[in-house]
Design a protein around this motif. Structure first.
Motif, PDB file in Angstrom:
ATOM      1  N   SER A   1      -6.048  12.348  -0.352  1.00  0.00           N
ATOM      2  CA  SER A   1      -6.093  12.390  -1.810  1.00  0.00           C
ATOM      3  C   SER A   1      -4.680  12.358  -2.362  1.00  0.00           C
ATOM      4  O   SER A   1      -3.919  13.311  -2.235  1.00  0.00           O
ATOM      5  CB  SER A   1      -6.804  13.658  -2.284  1.00  0.00           C
ATOM      6  OG  SER A   1      -6.458  13.907  -3.641  1.00  0.00           O
ATOM      7  N   LEU A   2      -4.306  11.232  -2.961  1.00  0.00           N
ATOM      8  CA  LEU A   2      -2.937  11.083  -3.436  1.00  0.00           C
ATOM      9  C   LEU A   2      -2.653  11.992  -4.626  1.00  0.00           C
ATOM     10  O   LEU A   2      -1.566  12.563  -4.736  1.00  0.00           O
ATOM     11  CB  LEU A   2      -2.667   9.620  -3.796  1.00  0.00           C
ATOM     12  CG  LEU A   2      -2.705   8.656  -2.598  1.00  0.00           C
ATOM     13  CD1 LEU A   2      -2.518   7.214  -3.049  1.00  0.00           C
ATOM     14  CD2 LEU A   2      -1.656   9.033  -1.570  1.00  0.00           C
TER      15      LEU A   2
ATOM     16  N   VAL B   1       9.414   7.767   4.775  1.00  0.00           N
ATOM     17  CA  VAL B   1       8.465   7.236   3.804  1.00  0.00           C
ATOM     18  C   VAL B   1       7.790   8.385   3.059  1.00  0.00           C
ATOM     19  O   VAL B   1       7.633   8.338   1.831  1.00  0.00           O
ATOM     20  CB  VAL B   1       7.412   6.329   4.482  1.00  0.00           C
ATOM     21  CG1 VAL B   1       6.319   5.933   3.492  1.00  0.00           C
ATOM     22  CG2 VAL B   1       8.076   5.084   5.061  1.00  0.00           C
ATOM     23  N   ALA B   2       7.428   9.432   3.783  1.00  0.00           N
ATOM     24  CA  ALA B   2       6.787  10.590   3.154  1.00  0.00           C
ATOM     25  C   ALA B   2       7.709  11.192   2.089  1.00  0.00           C
ATOM     26  O   ALA B   2       7.279  11.462   0.965  1.00  0.00           O
ATOM     27  CB  ALA B   2       6.429  11.636   4.210  1.00  0.00           C
TER      28      ALA B   2
ATOM     29  N   TRP C   1      -0.169   5.453  -5.148  1.00  0.00           N
ATOM     30  CA  TRP C   1      -0.683   4.435  -4.218  1.00  0.00           C
ATOM     31  C   TRP C   1       0.313   3.272  -4.075  1.00  0.00           C
ATOM     32  O   TRP C   1       0.651   2.859  -2.969  1.00  0.00           O
ATOM     33  CB  TRP C   1      -2.051   3.922  -4.689  1.00  0.00           C
ATOM     34  CG  TRP C   1      -2.494   2.674  -4.009  1.00  0.00           C
ATOM     35  CD1 TRP C   1      -2.690   1.459  -4.582  1.00  0.00           C
ATOM     36  CD2 TRP C   1      -2.774   2.518  -2.603  1.00  0.00           C
ATOM     37  NE1 TRP C   1      -3.063   0.541  -3.631  1.00  0.00           N
ATOM     38  CE2 TRP C   1      -3.125   1.164  -2.405  1.00  0.00           C
ATOM     39  CE3 TRP C   1      -2.749   3.367  -1.497  1.00  0.00           C
ATOM     40  CZ2 TRP C   1      -3.450   0.640  -1.158  1.00  0.00           C
ATOM     41  CZ3 TRP C   1      -3.066   2.853  -0.244  1.00  0.00           C
ATOM     42  CH2 TRP C   1      -3.416   1.513  -0.091  1.00  0.00           C
ATOM     43  N   GLU C   2       0.777   2.768  -5.203  1.00  0.00           N
ATOM     44  CA  GLU C   2       1.743   1.669  -5.157  1.00  0.00           C
ATOM     45  C   GLU C   2       3.034   2.102  -4.465  1.00  0.00           C
ATOM     46  O   GLU C   2       3.623   1.365  -3.672  1.00  0.00           O
ATOM     47  CB  GLU C   2       2.052   1.172  -6.581  1.00  0.00           C
ATOM     48  CG  GLU C   2       3.151   0.113  -6.604  1.00  0.00           C
ATOM     49  CD  GLU C   2       3.360  -0.507  -7.977  1.00  0.00           C
ATOM     50  OE1 GLU C   2       2.456  -0.400  -8.831  1.00  0.00           O
ATOM     51  OE2 GLU C   2       4.428  -1.115  -8.181  1.00  0.00           O
ATOM     52  N   CYS C   3       3.451   3.312  -4.767  1.00  0.00           N
ATOM     53  CA  CYS C   3       4.684   3.841  -4.176  1.00  0.00           C
ATOM     54  C   CYS C   3       4.545   3.973  -2.664  1.00  0.00           C
ATOM     55  O   CYS C   3       5.439   3.606  -1.894  1.00  0.00           O
ATOM     56  CB  CYS C   3       4.994   5.196  -4.806  1.00  0.00           C
ATOM     57  SG  CYS C   3       6.578   5.889  -4.313  1.00  0.00           S
ATOM     58  N   LEU C   4       3.398   4.449  -2.242  1.00  0.00           N
ATOM     59  CA  LEU C   4       3.117   4.631  -0.815  1.00  0.00           C
ATOM     60  C   LEU C   4       3.209   3.303  -0.059  1.00  0.00           C
ATOM     61  O   LEU C   4       3.911   3.192   0.953  1.00  0.00           O
ATOM     62  CB  LEU C   4       1.715   5.230  -0.663  1.00  0.00           C
ATOM     63  CG  LEU C   4       1.120   5.346   0.724  1.00  0.00           C
ATOM     64  CD1 LEU C   4       1.917   6.305   1.550  1.00  0.00           C
ATOM     65  CD2 LEU C   4      -0.324   5.806   0.638  1.00  0.00           C
TER      66      LEU C   4
ATOM     67  N   LEU D   1       0.571  13.324   4.254  1.00  0.00           N
ATOM     68  CA  LEU D   1       1.022  11.930   4.217  1.00  0.00           C
ATOM     69  C   LEU D   1       1.297  11.402   5.620  1.00  0.00           C
ATOM     70  O   LEU D   1       0.977  10.259   5.948  1.00  0.00           O
ATOM     71  CB  LEU D   1       2.301  11.817   3.376  1.00  0.00           C
ATOM     72  CG  LEU D   1       2.115  11.646   1.879  1.00  0.00           C
ATOM     73  CD1 LEU D   1       3.455  11.733   1.163  1.00  0.00           C
ATOM     74  CD2 LEU D   1       1.451  10.299   1.575  1.00  0.00           C
ATOM     75  N   MET D   2       1.886  12.259   6.456  1.00  0.00           N
ATOM     76  CA  MET D   2       2.300  11.791   7.783  1.00  0.00           C
ATOM     77  C   MET D   2       1.142  11.669   8.765  1.00  0.00           C
ATOM     78  O   MET D   2       1.329  11.228   9.894  1.00  0.00           O
ATOM     79  CB  MET D   2       3.408  12.707   8.339  1.00  0.00           C
ATOM     80  CG  MET D   2       4.730  12.493   7.600  1.00  0.00           C
ATOM     81  SD  MET D   2       6.094  13.550   8.115  1.00  0.00           S
ATOM     82  CE  MET D   2       6.342  13.021   9.800  1.00  0.00           C
ATOM     83  N   GLU D   3      -0.065  12.002   8.285  1.00  0.00           N
ATOM     84  CA  GLU D   3      -1.250  11.740   9.116  1.00  0.00           C
ATOM     85  C   GLU D   3      -1.558  10.243   9.136  1.00  0.00           C
ATOM     86  O   GLU D   3      -2.300   9.767   9.993  1.00  0.00           O
ATOM     87  CB  GLU D   3      -2.461  12.519   8.574  1.00  0.00           C
ATOM     88  CG  GLU D   3      -2.396  14.012   8.877  1.00  0.00           C
ATOM     89  CD  GLU D   3      -3.545  14.786   8.234  1.00  0.00           C
ATOM     90  OE1 GLU D   3      -4.482  14.149   7.703  1.00  0.00           O
ATOM     91  OE2 GLU D   3      -3.491  16.033   8.249  1.00  0.00           O
ATOM     92  N   VAL D   4      -1.021   9.510   8.172  1.00  0.00           N
ATOM     93  CA  VAL D   4      -1.232   8.056   8.148  1.00  0.00           C
ATOM     94  C   VAL D   4      -0.381   7.415   9.237  1.00  0.00           C
ATOM     95  O   VAL D   4       0.797   7.750   9.400  1.00  0.00           O
ATOM     96  CB  VAL D   4      -0.843   7.469   6.771  1.00  0.00           C
ATOM     97  CG1 VAL D   4      -0.932   5.943   6.793  1.00  0.00           C
ATOM     98  CG2 VAL D   4      -1.722   8.044   5.681  1.00  0.00           C
TER      99      VAL D   4
END
Length: 299
Positions: A199-200, A225-226, A122-125, A215-218
DNA sequence: GCCCAGGTATAAA
DNA sequence: TTTATACATGGG
């Protein structure tokens, strides 16, 4: 590698006997300063403070010893050993990467102590959403402001804000920390994680390609970033993030400054570095960013 | 002031 | 399909 408890700290000792302990050769400074993580402070030669897992850890490296404080052997094994990827045989990986590749050999000679971190996803994201079109120095500043403003206070600092805490901060709150156009991306990420749509932890078990799709759905998470999230928090060592520094050194070192696409670079990296492409990438990134051009001497 | 930074979404060609 | 531009901001 020997692990010992000493008062409230854990001391690692590397024996460096060939064939018996080729396990690491990590350099804490090189690793932290290589632009993977952003919540740490340099205190002096080989000495750092690092915030992760809700802890505020002091790390000192001198000679073949590394001290983690405060820390128990149990905490070291469950948190910091995976975090610093200390189980992997980096000596072997570095040798493998350097064979038949003079550029990697030079990079490894320059900073072969770089390990790939396994951060909290989460922090990394959020960190790498903030990294978009941004300087490392300023990324650290923004993350620090976010933690102070919206993270839960601890004994001697602040936790990284949870998804719900970022949602509660709202667009204006995030903007007030200097996040700029990235604020709306951060909110979408927070909402998808909070709702369970993303779900990370699941990303770690998925095939790389599928995890990247999720991830790239965000909104606001793209190719780069992904890749960084998969590499720096999910243990997918085969991904090869490309940014300005990596592109620059790849063109210079491998393509003689031709106009080559990122797709081409990635294909080359996968072929050249295989399952350890991510490790090679991080070494090249650090090398390109911190080593002076004249010392690099790439033909 | 100017240029740049661990990019991405969007529109235009 | 590739290429151009806006996006917010502050460090150097």
């Amino acid at each position: 590698m020997q692990i010992e408890q000493h008062n409230n700290s854990v001391i690692l000792t590397f024996t460096n006997s060939p064939g018996r302990d080729s396990s690491t050769g990590i350099n804490i400074g090189e690793t932290l300063e290589s632009g993977q993580c952003f919540r740490f402070q340099a205190l002096g030669e080989g000495c750092y403070k690092l915030q992760a897992f809700g802890r505020n850890l002091t790390i000192r490296q001198a000679w073949e010893h590394i001290t983690f404080e405060p820390c128990t052997v149990e905490e070291f094994k469950t948190l910091w050993q995976p975090y610093f990827d200390l189980e992997r045989d980096y000596a072997h990986v570095m040798a493998q990467l350097s064979a038949n590749d003079p550029v990697m050999a030079k990079a490894a000679a320059y900073a072969g102590g770089v390990h790939i971190l396994r951060q909290e996803p989460w922090e990394c994201l959020i960190s790498f959403i903030i990294s978009q079109n941004n300087h490392i120095k300023r990324i650290k500043g923004i993350i620090d402001k976010l933690c102070r403003a919206y993270g839960t206070p601890t004994q001697d600092g602040f936790d990284f804000p949870t998804p719900q805490q970022l949602i509660d901060a709202g667009l204006d709150g995030l903007l007030s920390c200097g996040t700029g156009f990235r604020a709306k991306y951060m909110l979408d990420a927070a909402q998808k994680v909070q709702s369970g749509a993303l779900s990370l932890e699941g990303l770690k078990q998925m095939p790389t390609a599928l995890a990247k799709e999720k991830l790239m759905e965000v909104y606001g998470i793209g190719n780069k970033v992904a890749d960084c999230v998969l590499l720096f928090s999910c243990g997918h060592m085969d991904v090869f993030p490309i940014d300005v520094w990596v592109r620059r050194i790849m063109l210079q070192a491998y393509f003689h400054d031709q106009t080559v696409t990122d797709t081409h670079i990635k294909a080359f990296a996968q072929k050249q570095f295989g399952q350890h492409a991510g490790i090679a990438q991080q070494l090249l990134f650090h090398y390109a960013r911190t080593c002076k051009d004249e010392e690099r001497n790439i033909c």
